[in-house]
Design a protein around this motif. Structure first.
Motif: not given
Length: 191
Positions: A11-40
């Motif tokens: 029973l030690d590695r048993v988990q409720h299916v909704p908990a497995v489903y929710q725990g398998g989703h990781a939300f991430y947010r970050g900064q993308g690479p810096l890009v040089a854009v010629p302007a004038g």
């Protein structure tokens, strides 16, 4: 409390299916690479925000919902065909003032032949509208079945050791794919 896994008996590695489903989703947010854009005469440095969802293979295999269906392509095709059909419709309207050879019979035949491409395009647009309506009805039917499917889905238990799903009523261990089929059958979207 739940019963132990029918395969390994633990029973030690048993988990409720909704908990497995929710725990398998990781939300991430970050900064993308810096890009040089010629302007004038200078250069502007810009970066973008990156965000998304990372889903584990186990969570994806236990997803209870029907796969999303897109209808935007059909709508765009209908609009494009309607525009093309309208353009083809201009052909017979532009030929109304020209007297064709052969009198009135030639005029009717000529008008019918010139109108044929427009008719074919509008029939094709009509078929696409019919397909779109069928897709919308199927989507509604699937959405109506989600509560029933969710009831079955919420009764499942996942054993991380064995990699299978079981129900507490003393059933056998199921593969995640077979479990999803049972959930889809309960929701009526197993077709």
């Amino acid at each position: 409390m739940t019963e132990p896994c029918p395969s390994c008996g633990l029973l030690d590695r048993v988990q409720h299916v909704p908990a497995v489903y929710q725990g398998g989703h990781a939300f991430y947010r970050g900064q993308g690479p810096l890009v040089a854009v010629p302007a004038g005469d200078g250069v502007v440095y810009a970066s973008s925000q990156i965000s998304g969802v990372s889903v584990t293979a186990v969570a994806r295999s236990l997803d209870p919902f029907p796969p999303p269906r897109r209808g935007g392509g059909l709508v765009a095709a209908v609009v494009a065909l309607a525009l093309v059909g309208g353009c083809f419709l201009m052909l017979p309207l532009s030929a109304v003032d020209d007297p064709p050879p052969g009198g009135a019979g030639g005029r009717v035949l000529g008008f019918a032949l010139i109108s044929l491409p427009s008719l074919c395009v509008f029939v094709a647009a009509g078929v696409l509208v019919w397909l779109y309506v069928r897709r919308v009805r199927a989507h509604r039917r699937e959405r109506r079945g989600v509560p029933a499917a969710r009831q079955v889905w919420e009764q499942g238990w996942f054993c991380h050791r064995c990699g299978g799903v079981y129900f507490t009523d003393g059933g056998r261990l199921l593969t995640p794919a077979h479990f999803r089929q049972l959930v889809a059958r309960a929701g009526g979207y197993d077709r």
